[in-house]
Design a protein around this motif. Structure first.
Motif, short mmCIF file in Angstrom:
data_model
loop_
_atom_site.label_atom_id
_atom_site.label_comp_id
_atom_site.label_asym_id
_atom_site.label_seq_id
_atom_site.Cartn_x
_atom_site.Cartn_y
_atom_site.Cartn_z
N GLU A 118 -17.92 -27.33 -8.67
CA GLU A 118 -17.10 -26.95 -9.42
C GLU A 118 -15.72 -26.77 -8.83
O GLU A 118 -15.47 -27.80 -7.57
N LEU A 119 -14.71 -27.18 -9.73
CA LEU A 119 -12.87 -27.47 -9.56
C LEU A 119 -12.00 -26.99 -8.18
O LEU A 119 -12.49 -25.53 -7.73
N GLY A 120 -12.07 -27.72 -7.19
CA GLY A 120 -11.58 -26.84 -6.07
C GLY A 120 -12.36 -27.30 -4.41
O GLY A 120 -12.30 -27.65 -3.27
N ASP A 121 -13.90 -27.91 -5.00
CA ASP A 121 -14.81 -28.19 -3.92
C ASP A 121 -14.52 -29.29 -3.58
O ASP A 121 -13.97 -29.96 -4.41
N ASN A 122 -14.99 -29.26 -2.03
CA ASN A 122 -14.32 -30.75 -1.56
C ASN A 122 -15.80 -31.21 -1.32
O ASN A 122 -17.01 -31.06 -0.93
N LEU A 123 -15.34 -33.08 -1.19
CA LEU A 123 -16.67 -34.08 -1.80
C LEU A 123 -16.35 -35.25 -0.38
O LEU A 123 -15.44 -35.30 -0.55
N THR A 124 -17.89 -35.72 -0.63
CA THR A 124 -17.45 -36.96 0.23
C THR A 124 -18.33 -37.99 -0.30
O THR A 124 -19.39 -37.85 -1.09
N ILE A 125 -16.76 -39.00 -1.03
CA ILE A 125 -17.96 -40.01 -1.71
C ILE A 125 -17.69 -41.17 -0.95
O ILE A 125 -17.12 -41.38 0.29
N SER A 126 -18.55 -42.45 -1.74
CA SER A 126 -18.56 -43.47 -1.39
C SER A 126 -18.09 -44.40 -3.22
O SER A 126 -18.79 -43.87 -3.70
N TYR A 127 -16.94 -45.06 -2.04
CA TYR A 127 -16.34 -46.05 -3.51
C TYR A 127 -16.54 -47.57 -2.80
O TYR A 127 -15.95 -47.66 -1.58
N LYS A 128 -16.00 -48.65 -4.20
CA LYS A 128 -15.46 -49.55 -3.23
C LYS A 128 -13.91 -49.49 -4.16
O LYS A 128 -13.47 -49.06 -5.14
N GLY A 132 -15.99 -46.82 -10.29
CA GLY A 132 -16.78 -45.99 -10.26
C GLY A 132 -17.16 -45.64 -8.56
O GLY A 132 -16.66 -46.04 -7.48
N ILE A 133 -17.91 -44.40 -7.85
CA ILE A 133 -18.46 -43.75 -7.25
C ILE A 133 -19.67 -44.43 -6.76
O ILE A 133 -20.78 -43.91 -8.04
N GLU A 134 -19.93 -44.26 -5.56
CA GLU A 134 -21.61 -45.16 -5.26
C GLU A 134 -22.15 -44.20 -4.48
O GLU A 134 -23.88 -44.09 -5.63
N SER A 135 -21.93 -42.92 -4.11
CA SER A 135 -22.37 -41.52 -3.84
C SER A 135 -21.87 -40.29 -3.79
O SER A 135 -20.26 -40.80 -2.97
N HIS A 136 -22.22 -39.13 -3.48
CA HIS A 136 -21.35 -38.40 -3.41
C HIS A 136 -21.80 -37.30 -2.84
O HIS A 136 -23.28 -36.97 -3.18
N ARG A 137 -21.56 -36.41 -1.98
CA ARG A 137 -22.46 -35.09 -1.70
C ARG A 137 -21.14 -34.13 -1.36
O ARG A 137 -20.16 -34.26 -0.48
#
Length: 91
Positions: A70-80, A85-90
């Motif tokens: 949802e809007l405002g949620d905090n995520l951990t992303i993995s990218y270069k 592009g995003i490699e992964s998100h959680r």
């Protein structure tokens, strides 16, 4: 000396040259493609339908299709760095 290049070798050389030109025009470098991933905590800034948009510290907006967040949620992303592009998100 006479060099005879087969059409296959010429095609491979043109493809490699094309890839290098595209990276140069995009302002990137081949080292970015092979660099390690960065992991960072970001928040969902935009959500339209099933697509979320986040922006990491490098200033490149990245989208997540079929986004369960949802809007405002905090995520951990993995990218270069510098690559959209995003490699992964959680969460």
């Amino acid at each position: 000396m006479d060099f005879d290049l087969s059409p296959k070798i010429l095609a491979v050389l043109f493809v490699i040259a094309g890839i290098v030109v595209v990276f140069m025009l995009m302002g990137g470098s081949l080292t970015q493609l092979f660099s390690g991933s960065i992991e960072e905590v970001v928040s969902v800034q935009i959500k339209q339908g099933n697509t979320c948009v986040v922006e990491a510290s490098d200033g490149v907006p990245r989208s997540i299709d079929n986004c369960p967040y949802e809007l405002g949620d905090n995520l951990t992303i993995s990218y270069k760095q510098g690559i959209p592009g995003i490699e992964s998100h959680r969460q």
